[in-house]
Structure formats: C-alpha cells, structure tokens
Design a protein around this motif. Structure first.
Motif, PDB file in Angstrom:
ATOM      1  N   SER A 170       3.388  21.866 -11.023  1.00  3.49           N
ATOM      2  CA  SER A 170       3.996  20.448 -11.571  1.00  3.49           C
ATOM      3  C   SER A 170       4.262  19.622 -10.623  1.00  3.49           C
ATOM      4  CB  SER A 170       5.168  21.167 -12.416  1.00  3.49           C
ATOM      5  OG  SER A 170       6.068  21.887 -11.346  1.00  3.49           O
ATOM      6  N   GLU A 171       4.038  18.372 -11.145  1.00  2.00           N
ATOM      7  CA  GLU A 171       4.187  17.129  -9.994  1.00  2.00           C
ATOM      8  C   GLU A 171       5.597  16.875 -10.072  1.00  2.00           C
ATOM      9  OE1 GLU A 171       1.618  14.236 -11.314  1.00  2.00           O
ATOM     10  OE2 GLU A 171      -0.136  15.004 -10.825  1.00  2.00           O
ATOM     11  N   SER A 172       6.140  16.755  -8.522  1.00  2.00           N
ATOM     12  CA  SER A 172       7.730  16.537  -8.206  1.00  2.00           C
ATOM     13  C   SER A 172       7.786  15.024  -8.063  1.00  2.00           C
ATOM     14  CB  SER A 172       8.094  17.390  -7.360  1.00  2.00           C
ATOM     15  OG  SER A 172       7.614  17.422  -6.150  1.00  2.00           O
ATOM     16  N   ARG A 173       8.932  14.591  -8.108  1.00  2.00           N
ATOM     17  CA  ARG A 173       9.136  13.242  -7.185  1.00  2.00           C
ATOM     18  C   ARG A 173       8.595  13.119  -5.579  1.00  2.00           C
ATOM     19  NH1 ARG A 173      14.885  10.113  -7.200  1.00  2.00           N
ATOM     20  NH2 ARG A 173      14.153   8.166  -6.112  1.00  2.00           N
ATOM     21  N   GLU A 174       8.831  14.101  -5.172  1.00  2.00           N
ATOM     22  CA  GLU A 174       8.394  14.153  -3.672  1.00  2.00           C
ATOM     23  C   GLU A 174       6.970  14.088  -3.505  1.00  2.00           C
ATOM     24  OE1 GLU A 174      10.583  16.404  -5.265  1.00  2.00           O
ATOM     25  OE2 GLU A 174      12.445  15.726  -4.186  1.00  2.00           O
ATOM     26  N   HIS A 175       6.288  14.715  -4.556  1.00  2.00           N
ATOM     27  CA  HIS A 175       4.629  14.932  -4.252  1.00  2.00           C
ATOM     28  C   HIS A 175       4.130  13.327  -4.308  1.00  2.00           C
ATOM     29  CE1 HIS A 175       0.872  14.827  -6.632  1.00  2.00           C
ATOM     30  NE2 HIS A 175       0.506  15.484  -5.544  1.00  2.00           N
ATOM     31  N   LYS A 176       4.646  12.734  -5.661  1.00  2.00           N
ATOM     32  CA  LYS A 176       4.328  11.507  -6.009  1.00  2.00           C
ATOM     33  C   LYS A 176       4.686  10.519  -4.768  1.00  2.00           C
ATOM     34  CE  LYS A 176       5.377  12.019 -10.741  1.00  2.00           C
ATOM     35  NZ  LYS A 176       6.289  11.973 -11.953  1.00  2.00           N
ATOM     36  N   LEU A 177       5.686  10.822  -4.089  1.00  2.00           N
ATOM     37  CA  LEU A 177       6.136   9.880  -2.999  1.00  2.00           C
ATOM     38  C   LEU A 177       5.138  10.241  -1.834  1.00  2.00           C
ATOM     39  CD1 LEU A 177       7.937   7.913  -1.690  1.00  2.00           C
ATOM     40  CD2 LEU A 177       9.518   9.627  -1.019  1.00  2.00           C
ATOM     41  N   SER A 178       4.571  11.422  -1.514  1.00  2.00           N
ATOM     42  CA  SER A 178       3.922  11.885  -0.487  1.00  2.00           C
ATOM     43  C   SER A 178       2.498  11.216  -1.017  1.00  2.00           C
ATOM     44  CB  SER A 178       3.882  13.298  -0.323  1.00  2.00           C
ATOM     45  OG  SER A 178       5.151  14.048  -0.234  1.00  2.00           O
ATOM     46  N   LEU A 179       2.091  11.253  -2.054  1.00  2.00           N
ATOM     47  CA  LEU A 179       0.578  10.592  -2.342  1.00  2.00           C
ATOM     48  C   LEU A 179       0.776   9.499  -2.033  1.00  2.00           C
ATOM     49  CD1 LEU A 179      -2.097  11.433  -3.567  1.00  2.00           C
ATOM     50  CD2 LEU A 179      -1.114  10.829  -5.834  1.00  2.00           C
ATOM     51  N   GLY A 180       1.894   8.570  -2.415  1.00  2.00           N
ATOM     52  CA  GLY A 180       1.843   7.073  -2.106  1.00  2.00           C
ATOM     53  C   GLY A 180       1.698   6.770  -0.643  1.00  2.00           C
ATOM     54  N   ILE A 181       2.573   7.703   0.016  1.00  2.00           N
ATOM     55  CA  ILE A 181       2.521   7.182   1.591  1.00  2.00           C
ATOM     56  C   ILE A 181       1.193   7.392   2.050  1.00  2.00           C
ATOM     57  CG2 ILE A 181       3.426   8.230   3.891  1.00  2.00           C
ATOM     58  CD1 ILE A 181       6.144   8.673   2.312  1.00  2.00           C
ATOM     59  N   LEU A 182       0.577   8.598   1.659  1.00  2.00           N
ATOM     60  CA  LEU A 182      -0.719   8.946   2.126  1.00  2.00           C
ATOM     61  C   LEU A 182      -1.865   7.813   1.826  1.00  2.00           C
ATOM     62  CD1 LEU A 182      -0.845  12.814   1.686  1.00  2.00           C
ATOM     63  CD2 LEU A 182      -1.196  11.644   3.734  1.00  2.00           C
ATOM     64  N   LEU A 183      -1.729   7.187   0.683  1.00  2.00           N
ATOM     65  CA  LEU A 183      -2.667   6.192   0.328  1.00  2.00           C
ATOM     66  C   LEU A 183      -2.344   4.934   1.334  1.00  2.00           C
ATOM     67  CD1 LEU A 183      -2.572   6.369  -3.725  1.00  2.00           C
ATOM     68  CD2 LEU A 183      -4.318   7.088  -1.893  1.00  2.00           C
ATOM     69  N   THR A 184      -1.152   4.609   1.854  1.00  2.00           N
ATOM     70  CA  THR A 184      -1.067   3.429   2.530  1.00  2.00           C
ATOM     71  C   THR A 184      -1.354   3.894   4.093  1.00  2.00           C
ATOM     72  OG1 THR A 184       1.339   3.978   2.798  1.00  2.00           O
ATOM     73  CG2 THR A 184       0.666   2.427   1.042  1.00  2.00           C
ATOM     74  N   ALA A 185      -1.448   5.105   4.301  1.00  2.00           N
ATOM     75  CA  ALA A 185      -1.713   5.459   5.698  1.00  2.00           C
ATOM     76  C   ALA A 185      -2.861   5.166   6.490  1.00  2.00           C
ATOM     77  CB  ALA A 185      -1.736   7.026   5.990  1.00  2.00           C
ATOM     78  N   PRO A 186      -3.962   4.829   5.740  1.00  2.00           N
ATOM     79  CA  PRO A 186      -5.140   4.119   6.565  1.00  2.00           C
ATOM     80  C   PRO A 186      -4.833   2.861   7.273  1.00  2.00           C
ATOM     81  CG  PRO A 186      -5.858   5.010   4.496  1.00  2.00           C
ATOM     82  CD  PRO A 186      -4.354   5.201   4.278  1.00  2.00           C
ATOM     83  N   LEU A 187      -3.765   2.239   6.833  1.00  2.00           N
ATOM     84  CA  LEU A 187      -3.348   0.994   7.599  1.00  2.00           C
ATOM     85  C   LEU A 187      -3.127   1.302   9.091  1.00  2.00           C
ATOM     86  CD1 LEU A 187      -1.196  -1.151   5.254  1.00  2.00           C
ATOM     87  CD2 LEU A 187      -3.195  -1.662   6.327  1.00  2.00           C
ATOM     88  N   VAL A 188      -2.866   2.800   9.436  1.00  2.00           N
ATOM     89  CA  VAL A 188      -2.498   3.070  10.794  1.00  2.00           C
ATOM     90  C   VAL A 188      -3.845   2.434  11.788  1.00  2.00           C
ATOM     91  CG1 VAL A 188      -2.237   5.016  12.392  1.00  2.00           C
ATOM     92  CG2 VAL A 188      -0.920   4.695  10.190  1.00  2.00           C
TER      93      VAL A 188
END
Length: 508
Positions: A226-244
């Motif tokens: 079951s998707e939690s708030r922490e999972h959604k936040l982690s997914l959002g961070i990982l989608l912006t991570a390629p900017l590194v």
C-alpha cells in the motif's frame, strides 16, 4: 567556442520528464468502467475508445515530417496541446448529454496523436545529442514512459484522495494539464547541442542508470505494498534526481575553466594550441567501442514508402503487432478483466503493469550500455523474439482463475511489452537506418492502432457474448477464449521475429 557540455545531459533530463507524463492514455483502465457506466456504452464501444487513442498513431508520421521543419521543443508543445484539447474537452463536458460517443472518440484520437509528437521529439533529441550512445539514451528516456500510469495514479491519489466516484473526471483533468505544463517547463532544454561529443559518456550514463534503477524499485514496491506518503515523496525525489548529472557536468566544466585560466596566467608567454588540447572544457569521458555517429554498421538507409517493399519490414511489422501491440490491448482491458474476476482494485494492477513496464523498457538500456562497452551489440530481432515467448506463456497462465496468476501474468506482459516497445526504437534504425527515422518509426507504429482495433474488437465481442445480454460479464470464462487466441497469436509473433533474425543476421 562550443556550447556547454552539460547541455546534452539537460536535454536528456527534459526527455525523461516528458516521457514520464507522456503515457496519459495508460491510465484508461482505472476509470474505463466508470466511463462505461456514465455514458451507458457497451463493452464493444468501450474497446473502440481504447482503440481511439491508438488510432491517433495512424497520423503519427505527421510529427516526423514536422520535426524536419520545426524546432523540436515546438513539436513537443504541439503534441501536449493536442492532449490538452482532447482530454480537456472531455473533462469539461463529460456529464453533458451533448458530448456524444463519437465526440469522445475523436477527442481521444486527437490526444493519442499528441503522444506521437512528444515521442518523436524525445527520440530525435536523444539521437542527435548522443550520437555515440543513441541506443542507451533513447532506451533510458523511453523507459520512463512505462512509469506514466504509475505517476498518474499516485498524483490522482494525492490530489483527489482516491475517490472512486470521481475517477473519470480526475484522470481526464490530469491527462489534460500535466503534459502541457511539463512540456512548457522543459522546452528551454530541448535543443540540439552544438557539442558533437562522439566519446562514450560512461560516467554520466552510469549515474543515470543507477537513478533509473532506484526509481523502478521504488515504483514496484509501491505497487506491491500500500502506497504511503513517504513512498510518494521518495518517487517524486527520484524523478528529479537525474538533474544531478547535468549539474555535476556543469560544475566540472566551471572548475575546469578556472583551472585553465590560472594556467594561462602562469604561462602567458607560451602560445597554447587549443586544437591539440581539445578546447577549454575538461571532460572525463573516454573513447571506447561503439557506434559511430549513431549509425549501426551494416544498416541500410530506407525511407518512407520504400519500407512497404521490404519483406523485413512486414516481418517486423506483424511480429510487433502480434506481441507488443497485443500487450497494450491487454493492458487497456485490465479494468474489465479485473471486474470480471470480482477484483475491485484495478489501480493496483495498472500500477503493477506500469512498474514492470518501466523495468522492461530499462533492461535494453543496461544491455546496450555494457554490450557497446564490450564492442558487441545484441541483435534487436533476436532480443525481441526472446521476449515474445514468455509473453505468450503469460496469456495462457491467465486461463487459471487464481488471483496470483493474474498478478504474475500482468507483471510479465507489462514488462515484456515495455521491453519490446523500447527495443523497437533501436530496431527501426538498425534495420532501416537513421536518416529517415522520424518518419520510418511512425510508419512502423501504425501497427498499434490496427492491432488495437482487431484484437480489442474480437475481445469485446467475446466478452459481450459471455454477458448474455447484460451490461457486464462475470467469471473467468469471460476472457477464456480471448486469452487462448492472444497466447496463440503471440506464439506466432515469436516465430515471425525468429525468421526476421535469421534473415538479418550477419554471418562472419
């Protein structure tokens, strides 16, 4: 002076974000049952709506022609605008009786055509900016298309708090506005870089692949649990991570220029021949084995209608239709398949297929990265054939009514469909060259609407027959004959692709 060496990487990040939101039609199974009830349409009509999104690909070649004359960022914005009109009009007038079934069909087809425009932009950006690693760049970028349904379900749950009674309106709104917002956001990045770096970009791609792998793992865990708030936040961070990666390249470039300027001041009386030093930018990328200028050795340049005269094209066309296109039809029917088995959480199946589709699209990029490094490239037809076999088996597994087999088959079909569609991008250039790629690949993918119509219509007729006059069908037998036909068809695809491999194989 050449442009910044970070520009190609920034453009790759732009294509990744575009592809992440470019599968707006992949969330259709989540709200299809509600749409069916809301507009009082039959299963056959519902399948025609699923086909409508694919029907837009019949005119996808227009985007390839437009890309010759228009800047690529504008091509992506035009595609997103089609989606804004198509889904936006449906959102505004969905409950209005004046919005007829055929209005829905035409608007969905327009939005489906917009997907082709964004795809064409992303493919050409990757090919032009990474000539020596075009297969890796294209595969990495398109892998995120497999994540679209997952992203849309997460955003819908976060914004609308998973209200099933409003699923249709919520997803139509997101499908309309998210692509245009992201297209406008990344449009400054979507440029052909002036830096024609023909060395292998080992450092950058290694980091990109690691980030992408982490994103896929996060998506799969969120689908299974079951998707939690922490999972959604982690997914959002990982989608912006390629900017590194572009930030790191820019930082290295700035440090290199500072070092160069200090060196010039110390040896100001010595003339430095910049042609021998390779310019002012210090770059760690090493030249290794791989394709030259993005061209595949031995490929022939065939363009436009000339394709139709090639036996290899038809083998490729039908093997694609009988496998990946068939997989897309299955995914479009997930809502009704789940409903017939009394499984109410369709969004879980959609997230599962999306997450494994993401991994399926990513695997070819890993293989391209390491095989190019070793100097050996795996034949695309052979790769596709090995994926079609387990996909055929998955259709036969669905004959078992167990929910576990439904999960397993959905994961296999989603993963194999994603992998085949990703490999097909490289297969088109491998078989027919890069010169006319924009038009060629859009001709190849016309098999998707044809397959969607034929297989979707047959499945709908069999479903309606099982319903025996009622609005819906219940039980494993609703799709039993359909799965037998689909499994047999996918087995034929494996045979056709094996023949294509035998015809195109290069013997020493």
């Amino acid at each position: 002076m050449s442009s910044s060496s970070s520009a190609p990487w920034l453009s790759l990040v732009g294509t990744i974000w575009l592809q992440t939101i470019n599968g707006a039609n992949s969330d259709f199974p989540v709200y299809s049952s509600q749409l069916k009830d809301l507009k009082s349409i039959s299963q056959v009509q519902l399948n025609f709506l699923a086909f409508a999104s694919d029907a837009g690909k019949l005119f996808g070649w227009c985007s390839g022609v437009a890309a010759i004359f228009l800047p690529l960022w504008l091509v992506s914005v035009i595609g997103a605008t089609f989606g804004l009109i198509g889904y936006g009009m449906q959102f505004l007038f969905l409950e209005n009786t004046h919005l007829s079934y055929w209005h829905l069909f035409m608007l969905t087809a327009l939005a489906g055509n917009g997907i082709c425009w964004i795809n064409t932009c992303c493919y050409l950006i990757c090919i032009q900016n990474f000539p020596s690693d075009s297969h890796v760049a294209v595969g990495l970028s398109t892998s995120y298309l497999g994540l679209s349904a997952k992203v849309y379900t997460v955003v819908a749950d976060a914004v609308f708090h998973a209200q099933p009674s409003h699923n249709a309106k919520a997803y139509l709104l997101l499908n309309a506005i998210v692509p245009i917002l992201v297209s406008l956001l990344v449009s400054p990045f979507l440029r052909e870089s002036q830096t024609k770096n023909k060395t292998r970009s080992s450092c950058g791609f290694m980091v990109m692949l690691a980030i992408t792998l982490a994103t896929g793992i996060c998506a799969v865990f969120g689908s299974i649990r079951s998707e939690s708030r922490e999972h959604k936040l982690s997914l959002g961070i990982l989608l912006t991570a390629p900017l590194v990666v572009p930030l790191a390249v820019k930082y290295k470039e700035v440090i290199g220029e500072i070092w160069w300027n200090k060196r010039e001041r110390k040896v100001h009386d010595i003339t430095v021949d910049e042609d021998k030093t390779g310019g002012r930018v210090i770059d760690c990328e090493l030249k290794e084995g791989g394709a030259v200028d993005g061209k595949v050795e031995g490929s022939m340049e065939v363009g436009g209608l000339q394709l139709l005269r090639k036996v290899d094209f038809w083998l490729y066309f039908f093997s694609y239709m009988f496998s990946a296109s068939l997989g897309l039809v299955f995914l479009n029917n997930l809502g009704q398949i789940a409903e017939s088995r009394r499984f109410s959480k369709t969004s879980i199946l959609v997230s599962l297929s999306s997450s494994f589709g993401f991994f399926g699209r990513l695997v070819p990029s890993f293989l391209d990265y390491y095989s190019t490094k070793s100097g050996y490239m795996v034949s695309r037809p052979a790769f596709m054939a090995t994926l079609m076999a387990p996909m055929a088996g998955a259709f036969f597994l669905l004959l078992n009514p167990s929910r576990h087999f439904l999960y397993l088959s959905t994961a296999i079909i989603g993963g194999c469909t994603g992998a085949i569609t990703s490999i097909a991008v490289s297969a088109t250039s491998e078989l027919f060259g890069n010169k006319h790629f924009g038009v060629n690949h859009n001709i190849v993918v016309t098999n998707i609407p044809i397959g969607s119509f034929v297989f979707g219509y047959c499945a709908a007729l069999l479903y309606q027959k099982g319903a025996e006059g009622s609005h819906s069908c219940t039980g494993a037998e609703c799709f039993e004959k359909t799965f037998i036909i689909w499994g047999s068809t996918c087995s034929l695809a494996t045979l056709l692709c094996t023949v294509l491999y035998a015809r195109t194989r290069k013997f020493c």
